[in-house]
Design a protein around this motif. Structure first.
Motif, PDB file in Angstrom:
ATOM      1  N   GLY A  36     -72.003 -13.153-102.798  1.00 50.21           N
ATOM      2  CA  GLY A  36     -72.988 -13.291-103.865  1.00 50.21           C
ATOM      3  C   GLY A  36     -72.483 -12.640-105.138  1.00 50.21           C
ATOM      4  O   GLY A  36     -71.283 -12.388-105.286  1.00 50.21           O
ATOM      5  N   ASN A  62     -81.506 -15.644-106.300  1.00 55.33           N
ATOM      6  CA  ASN A  62     -81.042 -16.994-105.973  1.00 55.33           C
ATOM      7  C   ASN A  62     -80.044 -16.981-104.815  1.00 55.33           C
ATOM      8  O   ASN A  62     -80.011 -17.907-103.996  1.00 55.33           O
ATOM      9  CB  ASN A  62     -80.412 -17.650-107.205  1.00 55.33           C
ATOM     10  N   ALA A  63     -79.220 -15.919-104.759  1.00 56.03           N
ATOM     11  CA  ALA A  63     -78.226 -15.829-103.682  1.00 56.03           C
ATOM     12  C   ALA A  63     -78.845 -15.392-102.359  1.00 56.03           C
ATOM     13  O   ALA A  63     -78.274 -15.646-101.292  1.00 56.03           O
ATOM     14  CB  ALA A  63     -77.122 -14.850-104.072  1.00 56.03           C
ATOM     15  N   SER A  64     -79.996 -14.757-102.415  1.00 58.39           N
ATOM     16  CA  SER A  64     -80.586 -14.175-101.208  1.00 58.39           C
ATOM     17  C   SER A  64     -80.952 -15.223-100.171  1.00 58.39           C
ATOM     18  O   SER A  64     -80.836 -14.982 -98.968  1.00 58.39           O
ATOM     19  CB  SER A  64     -81.826 -13.339-101.575  1.00 58.39           C
ATOM     20  N   ARG A  65     -81.383 -16.383-100.596  1.00 51.63           N
ATOM     21  CA  ARG A  65     -81.794 -17.399 -99.636  1.00 51.63           C
ATOM     22  C   ARG A  65     -80.592 -17.926 -98.829  1.00 51.63           C
ATOM     23  O   ARG A  65     -80.688 -18.141 -97.615  1.00 51.63           O
ATOM     24  CB  ARG A  65     -82.512 -18.544-100.358  1.00 51.63           C
ATOM     25  N   ASN A  66     -79.469 -18.124 -99.501  1.00 51.30           N
ATOM     26  CA  ASN A  66     -78.268 -18.540 -98.773  1.00 51.30           C
ATOM     27  C   ASN A  66     -77.824 -17.458 -97.789  1.00 51.30           C
ATOM     28  O   ASN A  66     -77.389 -17.752 -96.669  1.00 51.30           O
ATOM     29  CB  ASN A  66     -77.130 -18.846 -99.741  1.00 51.30           C
ATOM     30  N   LEU A  67     -77.943 -16.197 -98.217  1.00 53.25           N
ATOM     31  CA  LEU A  67     -77.552 -15.087 -97.353  1.00 53.25           C
ATOM     32  C   LEU A  67     -78.441 -15.024 -96.116  1.00 53.25           C
ATOM     33  O   LEU A  67     -77.959 -14.817 -94.992  1.00 53.25           O
ATOM     34  CB  LEU A  67     -77.629 -13.775 -98.134  1.00 53.25           C
ATOM     35  N   LYS A  68     -79.729 -15.218 -96.309  1.00 52.56           N
ATOM     36  CA  LYS A  68     -80.654 -15.218 -95.163  1.00 52.56           C
ATOM     37  C   LYS A  68     -80.300 -16.334 -94.183  1.00 52.56           C
ATOM     38  O   LYS A  68     -80.354 -16.159 -92.962  1.00 52.56           O
ATOM     39  CB  LYS A  68     -82.103 -15.377 -95.642  1.00 52.56           C
ATOM     40  N   GLU A  69     -79.909 -17.470 -94.718  1.00 50.21           N
ATOM     41  CA  GLU A  69     -79.548 -18.586 -93.850  1.00 50.21           C
ATOM     42  C   GLU A  69     -78.235 -18.323 -93.122  1.00 50.21           C
ATOM     43  O   GLU A  69     -78.108 -18.568 -91.911  1.00 50.21           O
ATOM     44  CB  GLU A  69     -79.449 -19.868 -94.676  1.00 50.21           C
ATOM     45  N   ASN A  70     -77.249 -17.784 -93.846  1.00 44.59           N
ATOM     46  CA  ASN A  70     -75.929 -17.564 -93.255  1.00 44.59           C
ATOM     47  C   ASN A  70     -75.925 -16.440 -92.223  1.00 44.59           C
ATOM     48  O   ASN A  70     -75.097 -16.440 -91.292  1.00 44.59           O
ATOM     49  CB  ASN A  70     -74.907 -17.252 -94.348  1.00 44.59           C
TER      50      ASN A  70
END
Length: 313
Positions: free
Chosen positions: A256, A279-287
């Motif tokens: 991120g 904005n980056a947090s959602r991708n991190l939660k998914e990954n």
């Protein structure tokens, strides 16, 4: 009919974050064909097809006995204080079927002794939904008391002094309640809140924080610690303040926006930066979704078993 793979996980030590994070997580998420049993006595684990040691190992001779009858997996979790300590433990490491490390920088130290692989820490203490932080919350630090010294030093510096910050620093740690004052921990400023850790308090801090501190020391153990809490913070939408070259700096920059740095974070913590973290947090939660990561652990262990699934007609 499926033949169960017996897995023993331990030693069960709830006072260590490594057990609460990994030991309990593995115990709860290794589904069929695994049958999991926890153990407390590191020297005498129960008989099993796979024995998983979290952080602590038995003496080399006892470990060799365990390895005669089981595949042995080890998660060292920042137990080693230097590469020399790893070399000195080579007799034990050679007994292992696999080492699973939580920092890619550690891979090279175990190659040549046994099979080694890298694993991500799943998220554990993250908000269900990330939040866009505001400028009126506290700066938080959450961690073991043994790791607080770099935070104290930063707080007592010009960049972390609460008088110049215009905000409080909230500290959540495993302190003795009889010595819960900021002064007793070494903080010079009076604008420090110190509370004893609980899961509920942990989440409450995430709900109000403007940013989180995750400063690491310069010793071998600190340089190779997994950035588990920093990733939890970021997945909650909370910016992270760290020192340049730390394990947090190295890892966060790959997933991120670059983290905030201890010597200029106030100039960088803008509304635009908060939005970038959000904005980056959602991708991190998914990954780093726990369900997917525990399934990765499960797949990593399957090849070690000498048992196979059989169907009885």
């Amino acid at each position: 009919m499926t033949s169960l793979i017996q897995v023993a996980i331990g030693p069960k030590l709830p006072e260590f974050g490594s057990w609460n994070w990994l030991g309990e997580g593995l115990s709860q998420n290794l589904h069929l064909p695994f049958a999991v049993e926890q153990f407390a006595d590191v020297v005498h684990p129960p008989e099993a097809d796979i024995v998983i040691f979290i952080k602590f190992l038995p003496p080399p001779q006892q470990l060799a006995l365990v390895a005669r009858n089981a595949k042995v997996v080890y998660l060292p979790v920042d137990i080693y204080g230097s590469c020399r300590e790893i070399d000195d433990a080579c007799a034990s490491i050679r007994c292992l079927s696999k080492v699973l490390v939580n920092r890619q920088r550690l891979l090279r130290y175990f190659r040549g002794y046994c099979e080694v692989d890298y694993i991500d820490h799943p998220l554990k203490f993250a908000l269900p939904e990330p939040r866009l932080t505001t400028d009126d919350g506290p700066i938080i630090w959450i961690g073991q008391l043994c790791n607080i010294r770099p935070v104290v030093d930063w707080s007592n510096s010009e960049w972390g002094n609460t008088k110049s910050l215009g905000r409080e620093i909230w500290v959540l740690t495993n302190h003795d309640e009889r010595n819960a004052s900021a002064n007793s921990l070494g903080f010079a400023s009076g604008d420090i809140r110190v509370e004893r850790w609980s899961e509920q308090k942990h989440i409450e801090y995430l709900e109000v924080a403007t940013a989180a501190i995750d400063i690491k020391g310069n010793d071998f153990r600190a340089r190779h610690k997994p950035p588990a809490k920093a990733l939890d913070f970021l997945a909650s939408g909370i910016p992270v303040i760290t020192n340049r070259g730390s394990s947090v700096d190295f890892h966060v920059s790959q997933v991120g926006p670059s983290p905030l740095y201890v010597d200029n974070w106030r100039n960088s913590l803008t509304q635009e930066y908060r939005k970038a973290v959000f904005n980056a947090s959602r991708n991190l939660k998914e990954n780093l979704d726990p369900t997917a990561k525990w399934e990765g652990f499960r797949r990593n262990l399957l090849p070690l078993s000498t048992l196979t699934e059989t169907v009885k007609h």
